[in-house]
Design an enzyme around this catalytic site. Structure first.
Site, PDB file in Angstrom:
ATOM      1  N   SER A 143       8.832 -14.208  20.914  1.00 34.87           N
ATOM      2  CA  SER A 143       9.688 -15.149  21.622  1.00 34.87           C
ATOM      3  C   SER A 143      10.051 -14.288  22.968  1.00 34.87           C
ATOM      4  O   SER A 143      10.255 -14.962  23.949  1.00 34.87           O
ATOM      5  CB  SER A 143      10.966 -15.694  20.806  1.00 34.87           C
ATOM      6  OG  SER A 143      10.621 -16.343  19.791  1.00 34.87           O
ATOM      7  N   LYS A 149      18.617 -19.686  10.389  1.00 38.73           N
ATOM      8  CA  LYS A 149      18.647 -20.976  10.652  1.00 38.73           C
ATOM      9  C   LYS A 149      19.598 -21.962   9.789  1.00 38.73           C
ATOM     10  O   LYS A 149      20.275 -22.855  10.618  1.00 38.73           O
ATOM     11  CB  LYS A 149      17.363 -21.697  10.466  1.00 38.73           C
ATOM     12  CG  LYS A 149      16.104 -21.305  11.615  1.00 38.73           C
ATOM     13  CD  LYS A 149      15.035 -21.899  11.755  1.00 38.73           C
ATOM     14  CE  LYS A 149      13.895 -21.028  12.347  1.00 38.73           C
ATOM     15  NZ  LYS A 149      12.618 -21.994  12.456  1.00 38.73           N
ATOM     16  N   ASP A 206      12.550 -27.265  16.446  1.00 40.77           N
ATOM     17  CA  ASP A 206      11.368 -27.229  15.767  1.00 40.77           C
ATOM     18  C   ASP A 206      10.659 -28.472  15.414  1.00 40.77           C
ATOM     19  O   ASP A 206       9.518 -28.645  15.547  1.00 40.77           O
ATOM     20  CB  ASP A 206      11.496 -26.591  14.410  1.00 40.77           C
ATOM     21  CG  ASP A 206      11.817 -25.170  14.239  1.00 40.77           C
ATOM     22  OD1 ASP A 206      11.482 -24.367  15.322  1.00 40.77           O
ATOM     23  OD2 ASP A 206      12.339 -24.703  13.290  1.00 40.77           O
ATOM     24  N   GLY A 222       4.526 -28.379   1.528  1.00 40.86           N
ATOM     25  CA  GLY A 222       5.546 -27.476   1.159  1.00 40.86           C
ATOM     26  C   GLY A 222       6.846 -28.148   1.199  1.00 40.86           C
ATOM     27  O   GLY A 222       6.947 -29.391   1.463  1.00 40.86           O
ATOM     28  N   ALA A 223       8.014 -27.636   0.708  1.00 41.15           N
ATOM     29  CA  ALA A 223       9.066 -27.892   0.889  1.00 41.15           C
ATOM     30  C   ALA A 223      10.413 -27.188   1.161  1.00 41.15           C
ATOM     31  O   ALA A 223      11.309 -27.342   0.532  1.00 41.15           O
ATOM     32  CB  ALA A 223       9.485 -28.686  -0.579  1.00 41.15           C
ATOM     33  N   GLY A 224       9.759 -26.033   1.907  1.00 40.81           N
ATOM     34  CA  GLY A 224      10.956 -25.178   2.346  1.00 40.81           C
ATOM     35  C   GLY A 224      11.643 -25.554   3.752  1.00 40.81           C
ATOM     36  O   GLY A 224      11.579 -26.747   3.798  1.00 40.81           O
ATOM     37  N   GLY A 225      12.190 -24.602   4.304  1.00 40.42           N
ATOM     38  CA  GLY A 225      12.841 -24.862   5.506  1.00 40.42           C
ATOM     39  C   GLY A 225      12.083 -25.432   6.629  1.00 40.42           C
ATOM     40  O   GLY A 225      12.661 -26.548   7.121  1.00 40.42           O
ATOM     41  N   GLY A 280      -0.270 -23.247  14.437  1.00 36.10           N
ATOM     42  CA  GLY A 280       1.159 -23.426  14.715  1.00 36.10           C
ATOM     43  C   GLY A 280       1.307 -22.781  16.003  1.00 36.10           C
ATOM     44  O   GLY A 280       2.456 -22.886  16.333  1.00 36.10           O
TER      45      GLY A 280
HETATM   46  P1  NDP Z   1      10.041 -21.007   2.897  1.00 34.67           P
HETATM   47  O1  NDP Z   1      10.099 -19.757   2.239  1.00 34.67           O
HETATM   48  O2  NDP Z   1      11.451 -21.750   3.315  1.00 34.67           O
HETATM   49  O3  NDP Z   1       9.068 -22.123   2.205  1.00 34.67           O
HETATM   50  C1  NDP Z   1       7.983 -21.931   1.662  1.00 34.67           C
HETATM   51  C2  NDP Z   1       6.997 -23.054   1.227  1.00 34.67           C
HETATM   52  O4  NDP Z   1       5.694 -22.370   0.959  1.00 34.67           O
HETATM   53  C3  NDP Z   1       7.541 -23.585   0.023  1.00 34.67           C
HETATM   54  O5  NDP Z   1       7.196 -24.819  -0.001  1.00 34.67           O
HETATM   55  C4  NDP Z   1       6.802 -22.863  -1.029  1.00 34.67           C
HETATM   56  O6  NDP Z   1       6.549 -23.579  -2.190  1.00 34.67           O
HETATM   57  C5  NDP Z   1       5.437 -22.626  -0.228  1.00 34.67           C
HETATM   58  N1  NDP Z   1       4.723 -21.849  -0.773  1.00 34.67           N
HETATM   59  C6  NDP Z   1       4.615 -20.229  -0.877  1.00 34.67           C
HETATM   60  N2  NDP Z   1       3.755 -19.534  -1.316  1.00 34.67           N
HETATM   61  C7  NDP Z   1       2.917 -20.486  -1.693  1.00 34.67           C
HETATM   62  C8  NDP Z   1       1.606 -20.513  -2.459  1.00 34.67           C
HETATM   63  N3  NDP Z   1       1.093 -19.181  -2.470  1.00 34.67           N
HETATM   64  N4  NDP Z   1       0.887 -21.605  -2.766  1.00 34.67           N
HETATM   65  C9  NDP Z   1       1.310 -22.851  -2.518  1.00 34.67           C
HETATM   66  N5  NDP Z   1       2.707 -22.988  -1.853  1.00 34.67           N
HETATM   67  C10 NDP Z   1       3.462 -21.740  -1.503  1.00 34.67           C
HETATM   68  O7  NDP Z   1       9.271 -20.866   4.619  1.00 34.67           O
HETATM   69  P2  NDP Z   1       9.364 -21.724   5.790  1.00 34.67           P
HETATM   70  O8  NDP Z   1       9.533 -22.960   5.444  1.00 34.67           O
HETATM   71  O9  NDP Z   1      10.694 -21.047   6.766  1.00 34.67           O
HETATM   72  O10 NDP Z   1       8.139 -21.225   6.479  1.00 34.67           O
HETATM   73  C11 NDP Z   1       6.814 -21.977   6.009  1.00 34.67           C
HETATM   74  C12 NDP Z   1       5.893 -21.401   7.290  1.00 34.67           C
HETATM   75  O11 NDP Z   1       5.955 -22.198   8.467  1.00 34.67           O
HETATM   76  C13 NDP Z   1       5.626 -20.029   7.320  1.00 34.67           C
HETATM   77  O12 NDP Z   1       4.226 -19.502   7.349  1.00 34.67           O
HETATM   78  C14 NDP Z   1       6.028 -20.050   8.887  1.00 34.67           C
HETATM   79  O13 NDP Z   1       5.557 -19.050   9.531  1.00 34.67           O
HETATM   80  C15 NDP Z   1       5.937 -21.280   9.403  1.00 34.67           C
HETATM   81  N6  NDP Z   1       6.757 -21.792  10.411  1.00 34.67           N
HETATM   82  C16 NDP Z   1       5.941 -21.642  11.825  1.00 34.67           C
HETATM   83  C17 NDP Z   1       6.623 -22.382  12.761  1.00 34.67           C
HETATM   84  C18 NDP Z   1       5.947 -22.360  14.291  1.00 34.67           C
HETATM   85  O14 NDP Z   1       6.721 -22.461  15.165  1.00 34.67           O
HETATM   86  N7  NDP Z   1       4.659 -22.587  14.452  1.00 34.67           N
HETATM   87  C19 NDP Z   1       8.112 -22.627  12.699  1.00 34.67           C
HETATM   88  C20 NDP Z   1       8.799 -22.485  11.403  1.00 34.67           C
HETATM   89  C21 NDP Z   1       8.086 -22.113  10.291  1.00 34.67           C
HETATM   90  P3  NDP Z   1       7.642 -23.142  -3.482  1.00 34.67           P
HETATM   91  O15 NDP Z   1       8.743 -24.469  -3.114  1.00 34.67           O
HETATM   92  O16 NDP Z   1       6.707 -23.795  -4.621  1.00 34.67           O
HETATM   93  O17 NDP Z   1       7.825 -21.945  -3.627  1.00 34.67           O
END
Ligand code: NDP
Length: 301
Positions: free
Chosen positions: A33, A88, A124, A149-152, A266
């Site tokens: 950044s 965040k 975002d 995915g279901a993370g942040g 991305g």
């Molecule tokens: P989180 O840790 O909050 O979420 C991770 C997600 O990935 C969960 O849904 C998790 O599933 C899943 N996951 C992790 N490992 C595996 C695997 N081996 N197989 C399948 N699913 C998996 O991370 P974020 O949400 O913060 O970030 C996710 C991605 O997005 C990152 O790669 C980040 O770099 C990218 N990103 C890019 C941005 C951009 O501007 N281009 C901005 C923000 C994020 P489970 O729930 O089962 O654990």
């Protein structure tokens, strides 16, 4: 100095010269950044010299220090802050006020100084929507989306898809609990849009064709990561957008390329979320191409 990683202690309680911006994270060494924003500010200074006084630095702030850090940066008059992993969600509860569009996400990545305290935004979703339209030639509006995915990041993406009135949203996630939490969170926003969840190993037989796939998992950051979804299971996907940008070509993107599916990484999302943040802080239009070129250089592309 410009490229170094700073800590709160480095400020020594001194108000920085000029107009200060910063990104806070932990870790923060990987953040590109500063390169993007510094390039944009240099370009903006060519037509508006006041931007020559603006700086954008990166600070390593551990999560337990974030509340104190936010108070300190505000007291020292920083004009704006970006927040990255893991801040965040923590910051959402620390700021004075929140942009209405960011409220359902429960996370903020951009803070604007106001006399009363920080005002929080989340850029975002804008970054994602702009990047998908630009790279894959289709808006989220009216699209049928398969979100992985279901993370942040997925939370922000799901909210954006619904706010942009996609035609349908399918969410696939490895862990059933995390998937259910996301489905519960976004249910009030659906307003008639069909929303479904499933395990990526067992996709439903009636998935529609023409799905736009958005990868918001971190599967792909490492070379030996599993594929987050087998795209050959889908009929004529409309495109694949992988939020991962480093590495620039994940296994998911290679699979899309091998099957002739339009795809993009991305980097464009990163650039557009940053451009939106700088627009919020500066109130002027942003040289997005300068940010994109700087981001590519910083990644060695
Ligand atoms: P989180 O840790 O909050 O979420 C991770 C997600 O990935 C969960 O849904 C998790 O599933 C899943 N996951 C992790 N490992 C595996 C695997 N081996 N197989 C399948 N699913 C998996 O991370 P974020 O949400 O913060 O970030 C996710 C991605 O997005 C990152 O790669 C980040 O770099 C990218 N990103 C890019 C941005 C951009 O501007 N281009 C901005 C923000 C994020 P489970 O729930 O089962 O654990």
């Amino acid at each position: 100095m410009m490229d170094s990683v700073l800590t709160l202690q480095d400020l020594g309680g001194q108000r920085p010269a000029g107009t200060a911006l910063a990104v806070l994270g932990h870790p923060i060494k990987h953040s590109i950044s500063p390169a993007m924003h510094t390039a944009a500010l240099a370009e903006m200074a060519r037509s508006a010299p006041r931007f020559a006084e603006w700086t954008y630095r990166r600070f390593d702030v551990p999560p337990e220090e974030l509340p104190t850090a936010l108070t300190t940066f505000h007291a020292l008059g920083f004009r704006g802050l970006n927040l990255t992993v893991p801040h965040k969600i923590i910051a959402f509860d620390c700021v004075h006020s929140i942009d209405p569009a960011a409220r359902p996400i429960g996370a903020v990545n951009t803070l604007l100084w106001t006399p009363d305290g920080w005002h929080g935004y989340n850029t975002d979703g804008y970054g994602l929507a702009t990047a998908v339209a630009e790279e894959l030639g289709r808006p989220l509006t009216g699209a049928r989306i398969l979100l992985l995915g279901a993370g942040g990041a997925a939370r922000g993406a799901a909210v954006e898809c619904l706010q942009q009135r996609c035609a349908g949203l399918w969410i696939a996630n490895r862990s059933a609990d995390n998937l259910q939490q996301l489905l519960d969170l976004i249910a009030p926003l659906a307003d008639g849009i069909p929303v479904h969840g499933f395990n990526p190993q067992h996709p439903p037989a009636d998935l529609p064709g023409d799905l736009m796939i958005i990868n918001a998992t971190s599967a792909g950051l490492r070379p030996d990561d599993p594929l987050p979804f087998d795209v050959t299971r889908l009929r004529h996907p409309a495109g694949v957008y992988d939020m991962i940008y480093n590495p620039p070509q994940t296994r998911l993107l290679s699979a899309a390329a091998a099957h002739g599916i339009p795809h993009a990484n991305g980097l464009s999302m990163l650039v557009h979320q940053g451009a939106r943040a700088l627009a919020i802080w500066s109130g002027v239009s942003i040289p997005v191409d300068a940010m994109r070129a700087a981001a590519r250089r910083a990644l060695g592309l």
